[in-house]
Design a protein around this motif. Structure first.
Motif, PDB file in Angstrom:
ATOM      1  N   ALA A  23      29.195  -1.611  15.605  1.00  0.00           N
ATOM      2  CA  ALA A  23      28.075  -2.415  16.085  1.00  0.00           C
ATOM      3  C   ALA A  23      26.996  -2.497  15.020  1.00  0.00           C
ATOM      4  O   ALA A  23      26.411  -3.547  14.776  1.00  0.00           O
ATOM      5  CB  ALA A  23      27.508  -1.814  17.368  1.00  0.00           C
ATOM      6  N   MET A  24      26.748  -1.352  14.352  1.00  0.00           N
ATOM      7  CA  MET A  24      25.724  -1.343  13.313  1.00  0.00           C
ATOM      8  C   MET A  24      26.126  -2.222  12.140  1.00  0.00           C
ATOM      9  O   MET A  24      25.287  -2.821  11.488  1.00  0.00           O
ATOM     10  CB  MET A  24      25.494   0.083  12.832  1.00  0.00           C
ATOM     11  N   THR A  29      24.004 -12.996  11.859  1.00  0.00           N
ATOM     12  CA  THR A  29      24.462 -14.378  11.702  1.00  0.00           C
ATOM     13  C   THR A  29      23.476 -15.411  12.227  1.00  0.00           C
ATOM     14  O   THR A  29      23.822 -16.576  12.369  1.00  0.00           O
ATOM     15  CB  THR A  29      25.817 -14.576  12.400  1.00  0.00           C
ATOM     16  N   ASP A  30      22.253 -14.970  12.528  1.00  0.00           N
ATOM     17  CA  ASP A  30      21.207 -15.897  12.947  1.00  0.00           C
ATOM     18  C   ASP A  30      20.167 -16.016  11.837  1.00  0.00           C
ATOM     19  O   ASP A  30      19.948 -15.091  11.070  1.00  0.00           O
ATOM     20  CB  ASP A  30      20.505 -15.420  14.221  1.00  0.00           C
ATOM     21  N   LEU A  31      19.527 -17.171  11.764  1.00  0.00           N
ATOM     22  CA  LEU A  31      18.460 -17.387  10.789  1.00  0.00           C
ATOM     23  C   LEU A  31      17.348 -18.189  11.435  1.00  0.00           C
ATOM     24  O   LEU A  31      17.604 -19.206  12.093  1.00  0.00           O
ATOM     25  CB  LEU A  31      18.992 -18.149   9.564  1.00  0.00           C
ATOM     26  N   THR A  32      16.110 -17.731  11.255  1.00  0.00           N
ATOM     27  CA  THR A  32      14.937 -18.506  11.667  1.00  0.00           C
ATOM     28  C   THR A  32      14.180 -18.890  10.407  1.00  0.00           C
ATOM     29  O   THR A  32      13.726 -18.028   9.658  1.00  0.00           O
ATOM     30  CB  THR A  32      14.035 -17.706  12.611  1.00  0.00           C
ATOM     31  N   LEU A  33      14.085 -20.176  10.190  1.00  0.00           N
ATOM     32  CA  LEU A  33      13.521 -20.719   8.955  1.00  0.00           C
ATOM     33  C   LEU A  33      12.250 -21.479   9.262  1.00  0.00           C
ATOM     34  O   LEU A  33      12.232 -22.343  10.148  1.00  0.00           O
ATOM     35  CB  LEU A  33      14.568 -21.613   8.284  1.00  0.00           C
ATOM     36  N   GLY A  34      11.183 -21.171   8.545  1.00  0.00           N
ATOM     37  CA  GLY A  34       9.899 -21.812   8.798  1.00  0.00           C
ATOM     38  C   GLY A  34       9.685 -23.057   7.956  1.00  0.00           C
ATOM     39  O   GLY A  34      10.043 -23.091   6.784  1.00  0.00           O
ATOM     40  N   LYS A 468       8.494 -25.099  -6.080  1.00  0.00           N
ATOM     41  CA  LYS A 468       9.188 -24.620  -4.878  1.00  0.00           C
ATOM     42  C   LYS A 468       8.953 -23.117  -4.797  1.00  0.00           C
ATOM     43  O   LYS A 468       9.509 -22.344  -5.582  1.00  0.00           O
ATOM     44  CB  LYS A 468      10.676 -24.927  -4.924  1.00  0.00           C
ATOM     45  N   ILE A 469       8.102 -22.719  -3.871  1.00  0.00           N
ATOM     46  CA  ILE A 469       7.770 -21.304  -3.683  1.00  0.00           C
ATOM     47  C   ILE A 469       8.529 -20.810  -2.463  1.00  0.00           C
ATOM     48  O   ILE A 469       8.184 -21.141  -1.325  1.00  0.00           O
ATOM     49  CB  ILE A 469       6.260 -21.096  -3.491  1.00  0.00           C
ATOM     50  N   GLY A 470       9.572 -20.054  -2.685  1.00  0.00           N
ATOM     51  CA  GLY A 470      10.373 -19.542  -1.589  1.00  0.00           C
ATOM     52  C   GLY A 470      10.041 -18.090  -1.306  1.00  0.00           C
ATOM     53  O   GLY A 470       9.976 -17.260  -2.219  1.00  0.00           O
ATOM     54  N   VAL A 471       9.822 -17.766  -0.036  1.00  0.00           N
ATOM     55  CA  VAL A 471       9.601 -16.387   0.385  1.00  0.00           C
ATOM     56  C   VAL A 471      10.536 -16.108   1.553  1.00  0.00           C
ATOM     57  O   VAL A 471      10.509 -16.826   2.558  1.00  0.00           O
ATOM     58  CB  VAL A 471       8.133 -16.141   0.819  1.00  0.00           C
ATOM     59  N   TRP A 472      11.365 -15.096   1.405  1.00  0.00           N
ATOM     60  CA  TRP A 472      12.276 -14.749   2.500  1.00  0.00           C
ATOM     61  C   TRP A 472      12.608 -13.270   2.485  1.00  0.00           C
ATOM     62  O   TRP A 472      12.351 -12.557   1.504  1.00  0.00           O
ATOM     63  CB  TRP A 472      13.534 -15.592   2.472  1.00  0.00           C
ATOM     64  N   LYS A 473      13.183 -12.812   3.575  1.00  0.00           N
ATOM     65  CA  LYS A 473      13.515 -11.399   3.719  1.00  0.00           C
ATOM     66  C   LYS A 473      14.571 -10.992   2.701  1.00  0.00           C
ATOM     67  O   LYS A 473      15.504 -11.741   2.423  1.00  0.00           O
ATOM     68  CB  LYS A 473      14.026 -11.119   5.129  1.00  0.00           C
ATOM     69  N   ALA A 474      14.400  -9.798   2.146  1.00  0.00           N
ATOM     70  CA  ALA A 474      15.393  -9.265   1.233  1.00  0.00           C
ATOM     71  C   ALA A 474      16.736  -9.176   1.945  1.00  0.00           C
ATOM     72  O   ALA A 474      16.809  -8.811   3.139  1.00  0.00           O
ATOM     73  CB  ALA A 474      14.965  -7.884   0.735  1.00  0.00           C
ATOM     74  N   GLY A 475      17.790  -9.545   1.248  1.00  0.00           N
ATOM     75  CA  GLY A 475      19.120  -9.531   1.845  1.00  0.00           C
ATOM     76  C   GLY A 475      19.593 -10.900   2.276  1.00  0.00           C
ATOM     77  O   GLY A 475      20.771 -11.074   2.582  1.00  0.00           O
ATOM     78  N   LEU A 476      18.693 -11.866   2.305  1.00  0.00           N
ATOM     79  CA  LEU A 476      19.091 -13.232   2.629  1.00  0.00           C
ATOM     80  C   LEU A 476      19.529 -13.929   1.345  1.00  0.00           C
ATOM     81  O   LEU A 476      18.781 -13.976   0.372  1.00  0.00           O
ATOM     82  CB  LEU A 476      17.937 -13.983   3.283  1.00  0.00           C
ATOM     83  N   SER A 496      23.262 -10.389   3.266  1.00  0.00           N
ATOM     84  CA  SER A 496      24.055  -9.406   2.552  1.00  0.00           C
ATOM     85  C   SER A 496      23.788  -7.990   3.068  1.00  0.00           C
ATOM     86  O   SER A 496      24.492  -7.061   2.732  1.00  0.00           O
ATOM     87  CB  SER A 496      23.744  -9.452   1.053  1.00  0.00           C
ATOM     88  N   GLU A 497      22.761  -7.843   3.865  1.00  0.00           N
ATOM     89  CA  GLU A 497      22.449  -6.522   4.420  1.00  0.00           C
ATOM     90  C   GLU A 497      21.741  -6.690   5.750  1.00  0.00           C
ATOM     91  O   GLU A 497      21.321  -7.769   6.120  1.00  0.00           O
ATOM     92  CB  GLU A 497      21.555  -5.743   3.462  1.00  0.00           C
TER      93      GLU A 497
END
Length: 497
Positions: A23-24, A29-34, A468-476, A496-497
């Motif tokens: 489970a861990m 597999t979900d993404l919320t993009l602003g 293009k200034i991209g900011v996203w969570k590490a691992g994406l 990836s994590e």
């Protein structure tokens, strides 16, 4: 009995740990993009706003060809094509086994329907003029589409990769603005107006399945709210972060990745070229020399962006740095005003869309203009609805400011009508040279000539190319660094994590 119980407990414990471990390890597999702007509809073939394509292009809708992150044309629903020696006939071989998300087949007839709909006299396609050279179409068999042109159009293949030329299914086309149906790896799930659009995986996709099951595009206009949504976990990524002054806080946070790239968007202050005093080229040149472009970038965009002297971005092939043609020189600007008959300056109104970058730049420009005796009143205009009506459609304005996000769009200055009301036979002739080019060298040489004409005529004040200034969570992983076409292509995105 005791030993059997111990074995049972050990086995069930191990099973429980294995189950918990599984489970861990279950992939995210979900993404919320602003995004900053909510689209007015979801059919990029029926309206111009860039936000439409940023939700559905490549994700839900696909074209005959596509444009990759490097700005190169690639096959998509057409596997190959041939162009006749005279440049007047394009023959596409179409991909077999492709269905729309409502189960209807994609074939030459649906491709013909799509192109015919774009070029029809009553077409409402926002980029219709790009495809004006297409005279008629034919579908000799189910796998072949033929386009017949009235004149050569060297950029046509590139434009066929735009959101405005995605393939649509005839039965669903009238409803695509609210219930889009395409051939892409994601399909429409819901639209909560004022909040978000959700796409889910298309289980019957013809190509490689996406790594995400669901993507939610959340609309957050306020830059501060964007930053808060990232830090709170309300969104996973904002590929076009609109608060450059807040970038540093994410650069120093290991939970986030900050990725700086380039776009094809030019920020310009358009002028109504048929309205005095903007019908005088010396006035336009004076206004250009009255402002310090780098200072505007530093003050409004935390230094992110590239000064430009014409309507071309550094990301475009054939870019020429013309920012030195009319450099910042307030003394020369005052001389030009006097030569134009305005020694004491003049007053005008700038209609400014309520976008942060535009409002900031307008305030700085107002101060620069005042130094040469030109008084500018700032009038806020709601974007997109009111601004599009007043400026883009009615041309009821003196000056405005906006980012032109369509790639390789220098040809807008040859459109008639268009909101600049700019007319130049030399520029029109140069655009014809581009269309008729038979080699890449001829095409790029003509593009450089077009840039130089605009740099001298200044139908708009050319400010800077947007970063293009991209900011996203590490691992994406898998989001584009650069943006040759305005988009949020998530087809190869994964965690990836």
């Amino acid at each position: 009995m005791k030993r059997n119980l111990q074995l049972f407990l050990a086995a069930t414990t191990a099973l429980g740990l294995a189950t918990a471990g599984s489970a861990m390890a279950e992939p995210h597999t979900d993404l919320t993009l602003g995004m900053s702007i909510e689209p007015s509809g979801l059919d990029p073939t029926a309206a111009a706003p860039v936000a439409i394509g940023q939700v559905v292009w490549q994700n839900l809708f696909e074209g005959l060809v596509t444009i990759d992150e490097d700005g190169e044309v690639q096959p998509e629903l057409a596997t190959s094509w041939e162009i006749s020696e005279d440049g007047l006939t394009y023959t596409f071989d179409l991909r077999d086994g492709v269905s729309f998300q409502n189960g209807q087949p994609f074939n030459a007839e649906t491709a013909k329907f799509t192109i015919d709909r774009i070029i029809a006299p009553d077409s409402i396609n926002g980029q219709k003029s790009l495809y004006a050279a297409i005279e008629n179409t034919e579908a000799p068999d189910s796998d072949t589409l033929v386009l017949h042109l009235s004149k050569p159009s060297a950029d046509l293949l590139y434009w066929l990769g735009f959101p405005s030329a995605v393939m649509v299914e005839p039965e669903s086309a009238p409803e695509n603005a609210t219930k889009p149906v395409g051939t892409g790896p994601f399909e429409f799930a819901s639209w909560k107006k004022g909040n978000e659009v959700t796409l889910t995986e298309n289980d019957d996709y013809w190509g490689e399945a996406p790594k995400l099951d669901k993507v939610t595009f959340r609309f957050i206009a306020d830059p501060q709210a964007q930053a808060a949504a990232l830090t709170s976990g309300g969104v996973d990524a904002i590929p076009e972060f609109t608060a450059p002054e807040l970038v540093a806080q994410f650069e120093s946070n290991n939970d986030f990745d900050v990725v700086i790239g380039t776009t094809g968007m030019e920020v310009v202050a358009g002028m109504n070229n048929t309205k005095a005093p903007f019908d005088n080229v010396k006035v336009r040149q004076a206004l250009m020399m009255a402002i310090d472009r780098q200072a505007i970038i530093d003050a409004t965009n935390a230094g992110y962006g590239t000064p430009i002297g014409s309507h071309f971005s550094p990301s475009d092939a054939g870019f020429e740095d013309l920012s030195g043609v009319l450099p910042y020189d307030p003394a020369k600007a005052k001389d030009l005003l006097a030569e134009a008959g305005y020694p004491d300056g003049f007053s005008f109104t700038m209609k400014v869309p309520n976008r942060a970058y535009a409002e900031r730049a307008a305030e700085i420009m107002q101060a620069y203009f005042a130094q040469i005796g030109v008084m500018m009143t700032i009038e806020s205009s709601e974007f997109p609805a009111k601004w599009i009506q007043d400026v883009f459609k009615d041309t009821n304005y003196d000056m405005t400011i906006i980012g032109h996000a369509e790639p390789l769009d220098i040809g807008i200055y040859a459109r008639d009508p268009y909101y600049f009301n700019y007319s130049s036979p030399d520029f029109d002739a140069t655009m014809a040279e581009i269309a008729n080019a038979t080699t890449e060298e001829e095409r790029l040489a003509a593009y450089k000539k077009a840039q130089e004409i605009l740099a001298d005529d200044v139908p708009a004040l050319f400010l800077y190319a947007w970063p293009k200034i991209g900011v996203w969570k590490a691992g994406l992983e898998g989001l584009w660094t650069n943006e040759p076409v305005p988009s949020n292509d998530v087809t190869d995105v994964y965690w990836s994590e």
